[in-house]
Design a protein around this motif. Structure first.
Motif, PDB file in Angstrom:
ATOM      1  N   GLU A  59       0.822  -1.219   0.000  1.00  0.00           N
ATOM      2  CA  GLU A  59       0.000   0.000   0.000  1.00  0.00           C
ATOM      3  C   GLU A  59       0.853   1.265   0.000  1.00  0.00           C
ATOM      4  OE1 GLU A  59      -3.967   1.832   2.151  1.00  0.00           O
ATOM      5  OE2 GLU A  59      -3.080  -0.012   2.936  1.00  0.00           O
ATOM      6  N   ALA A  60       1.968   1.265   0.713  1.00  0.00           N
ATOM      7  CA  ALA A  60       2.840   2.449   0.765  1.00  0.00           C
ATOM      8  C   ALA A  60       3.428   2.751  -0.616  1.00  0.00           C
ATOM      9  CB  ALA A  60       3.953   2.251   1.788  1.00  0.00           C
ATOM     10  N   CYS A  61       3.874   1.725  -1.323  1.00  0.00           N
ATOM     11  CA  CYS A  61       4.435   1.938  -2.665  1.00  0.00           C
ATOM     12  C   CYS A  61       3.360   2.345  -3.662  1.00  0.00           C
ATOM     13  CB  CYS A  61       5.190   0.692  -3.136  1.00  0.00           C
ATOM     14  SG  CYS A  61       6.734   0.422  -2.243  1.00  0.00           S
ATOM     15  N   TYR A  62       2.160   1.819  -3.497  1.00  0.00           N
ATOM     16  CA  TYR A  62       1.038   2.233  -4.335  1.00  0.00           C
ATOM     17  C   TYR A  62       0.742   3.717  -4.110  1.00  0.00           C
ATOM     18  CZ  TYR A  62      -3.645   2.651  -6.249  1.00  0.00           C
ATOM     19  OH  TYR A  62      -4.738   3.067  -6.965  1.00  0.00           O
ATOM     20  N   ASP A  63       0.755   4.147  -2.835  1.00  0.00           N
ATOM     21  CA  ASP A  63       0.514   5.552  -2.530  1.00  0.00           C
ATOM     22  C   ASP A  63       1.579   6.440  -3.155  1.00  0.00           C
ATOM     23  OD1 ASP A  63      -1.760   4.865  -1.121  1.00  0.00           O
ATOM     24  OD2 ASP A  63      -0.781   4.970   0.845  1.00  0.00           O
ATOM     25  N   GLU A  64       2.842   6.003  -3.138  1.00  0.00           N
ATOM     26  CA  GLU A  64       3.928   6.761  -3.781  1.00  0.00           C
ATOM     27  C   GLU A  64       3.697   6.863  -5.281  1.00  0.00           C
ATOM     28  OE1 GLU A  64       7.894   5.380  -2.991  1.00  0.00           O
ATOM     29  OE2 GLU A  64       7.482   5.176  -0.846  1.00  0.00           O
ATOM     30  N   LEU A  65       3.272   5.770  -5.889  1.00  0.00           N
ATOM     31  CA  LEU A  65       2.993   5.770  -7.325  1.00  0.00           C
ATOM     32  C   LEU A  65       1.899   6.778  -7.656  1.00  0.00           C
ATOM     33  CD1 LEU A  65       3.342   4.506 -10.184  1.00  0.00           C
ATOM     34  CD2 LEU A  65       1.583   2.854  -9.506  1.00  0.00           C
ATOM     35  N   LEU A  66       0.796   6.740  -6.903  1.00  0.00           N
ATOM     36  CA  LEU A  66      -0.303   7.678  -7.152  1.00  0.00           C
ATOM     37  C   LEU A  66       0.138   9.119  -6.968  1.00  0.00           C
ATOM     38  CD1 LEU A  66      -3.557   6.170  -5.612  1.00  0.00           C
ATOM     39  CD2 LEU A  66      -2.835   6.226  -7.984  1.00  0.00           C
ATOM     40  N   ALA A  67       0.965   9.382  -5.965  1.00  0.00           N
ATOM     41  CA  ALA A  67       1.429  10.743  -5.697  1.00  0.00           C
ATOM     42  C   ALA A  67       2.292  11.277  -6.843  1.00  0.00           C
ATOM     43  CB  ALA A  67       2.203  10.784  -4.386  1.00  0.00           C
ATOM     44  N   SER A  68       2.872  10.392  -7.640  1.00  0.00           N
ATOM     45  CA  SER A  68       3.739  10.830  -8.750  1.00  0.00           C
ATOM     46  C   SER A  68       2.954  11.186 -10.010  1.00  0.00           C
ATOM     47  CB  SER A  68       4.765   9.735  -9.078  1.00  0.00           C
ATOM     48  OG  SER A  68       4.149   8.636  -9.747  1.00  0.00           O
ATOM     49  N   PHE A  69       1.662  10.917 -10.046  1.00  0.00           N
ATOM     50  CA  PHE A  69       0.843  11.203 -11.229  1.00  0.00           C
ATOM     51  C   PHE A  69       0.677  12.704 -11.442  1.00  0.00           C
ATOM     52  CE2 PHE A  69      -1.914   7.049 -11.238  1.00  0.00           C
ATOM     53  CZ  PHE A  69      -0.766   6.316 -11.423  1.00  0.00           C
ATOM     54  N   LEU A  70       0.841  13.160 -12.658  1.00  0.00           N
ATOM     55  CA  LEU A  70       0.571  14.553 -13.007  1.00  0.00           C
ATOM     56  C   LEU A  70      -0.935  14.810 -12.957  1.00  0.00           C
ATOM     57  CD1 LEU A  70       1.656  17.267 -14.018  1.00  0.00           C
ATOM     58  CD2 LEU A  70       1.423  16.390 -16.343  1.00  0.00           C
ATOM     59  N   ILE A  71      -1.700  13.862 -13.465  1.00  0.00           N
ATOM     60  CA  ILE A  71      -3.156  13.933 -13.422  1.00  0.00           C
ATOM     61  C   ILE A  71      -3.605  12.900 -12.394  1.00  0.00           C
ATOM     62  CG2 ILE A  71      -5.297  13.613 -14.726  1.00  0.00           C
ATOM     63  CD1 ILE A  71      -3.587  14.296 -17.257  1.00  0.00           C
ATOM     64  N   PRO A  72      -4.247  13.330 -11.309  1.00  0.00           N
ATOM     65  CA  PRO A  72      -4.617  12.397 -10.246  1.00  0.00           C
ATOM     66  C   PRO A  72      -5.542  11.282 -10.725  1.00  0.00           C
ATOM     67  CG  PRO A  72      -4.942  14.673  -9.546  1.00  0.00           C
ATOM     68  CD  PRO A  72      -4.654  14.710 -11.017  1.00  0.00           C
ATOM     69  N   ALA A  73      -5.397  10.135 -10.107  1.00  0.00           N
ATOM     70  CA  ALA A  73      -6.299   9.007 -10.395  1.00  0.00           C
ATOM     71  C   ALA A  73      -7.700   9.354  -9.885  1.00  0.00           C
ATOM     72  CB  ALA A  73      -5.787   7.748  -9.696  1.00  0.00           C
ATOM     73  N   GLU A  74      -8.689   8.806 -10.533  1.00  0.00           N
ATOM     74  CA  GLU A  74     -10.064   8.974 -10.061  1.00  0.00           C
ATOM     75  C   GLU A  74     -10.294   7.979  -8.933  1.00  0.00           C
ATOM     76  OE1 GLU A  74     -13.049   8.874 -13.122  1.00  0.00           O
ATOM     77  OE2 GLU A  74     -11.722   9.921 -14.515  1.00  0.00           O
ATOM     78  N   ILE A  75     -10.704   8.464  -7.784  1.00  0.00           N
ATOM     79  CA  ILE A  75     -10.918   7.623  -6.622  1.00  0.00           C
ATOM     80  C   ILE A  75     -12.354   7.811  -6.145  1.00  0.00           C
ATOM     81  CG2 ILE A  75     -10.220   7.140  -4.249  1.00  0.00           C
ATOM     82  CD1 ILE A  75      -7.421   8.192  -5.018  1.00  0.00           C
ATOM     83  N   GLU A  76     -13.077   6.712  -6.012  1.00  0.00           N
ATOM     84  CA  GLU A  76     -14.461   6.758  -5.540  1.00  0.00           C
ATOM     85  C   GLU A  76     -14.543   6.087  -4.185  1.00  0.00           C
ATOM     86  OE1 GLU A  76     -17.194   5.053  -8.302  1.00  0.00           O
ATOM     87  OE2 GLU A  76     -16.283   6.049 -10.018  1.00  0.00           O
ATOM     88  N   ASP A  77     -15.431   6.588  -3.327  1.00  0.00           N
ATOM     89  CA  ASP A  77     -15.676   5.944  -2.025  1.00  0.00           C
ATOM     90  C   ASP A  77     -16.789   4.946  -2.141  1.00  0.00           C
ATOM     91  OD1 ASP A  77     -13.705   7.227  -0.574  1.00  0.00           O
ATOM     92  OD2 ASP A  77     -15.006   8.924  -0.097  1.00  0.00           O
TER      93      ASP A  77
END
Length: 77
Positions: A59-77
């Motif tokens: 999960e920590a590495c996934y969070d780092e990957l997402l933080a590196s995106f220029l355009i944020p990923a779409e996240i739904e609750d």
């Protein structure tokens, strides 16, 4: 009468993050932490035509990957 068929089944013993090497313990065929798993077969119009790439991220590495995106990923609750 009962008829039985012998089946072989692979069981995951642990998951290792491909980025940081963290080991995620698996007990009773269930991981003790979540992991992001990718299995992707590249298509004809790529330089990786037909190759299958598989990896897992903690999960920590996934969070780092997402933080590196220029355009944020779409996240739904």
């Amino acid at each position: 009468m009962r008829q039985y068929e012998k089946k072989e089944r692979k069981e995951i013993s642990k998951i290792i993050c491909n980025k940081c090497g963290k080991e995620i313990v698996v007990k009773n065929d269930r991981p003790e932490e979540e992991a992001f798993s990718v299995d992707y077969r590249w298509g004809y119009f790529s330089g990786k035509d037909g190759e299958k790439h598989s990896f897992d991220l903690c999960e920590a590495c996934y969070d780092e990957l997402l933080a590196s995106f220029l355009i944020p990923a779409e996240i739904e609750d």
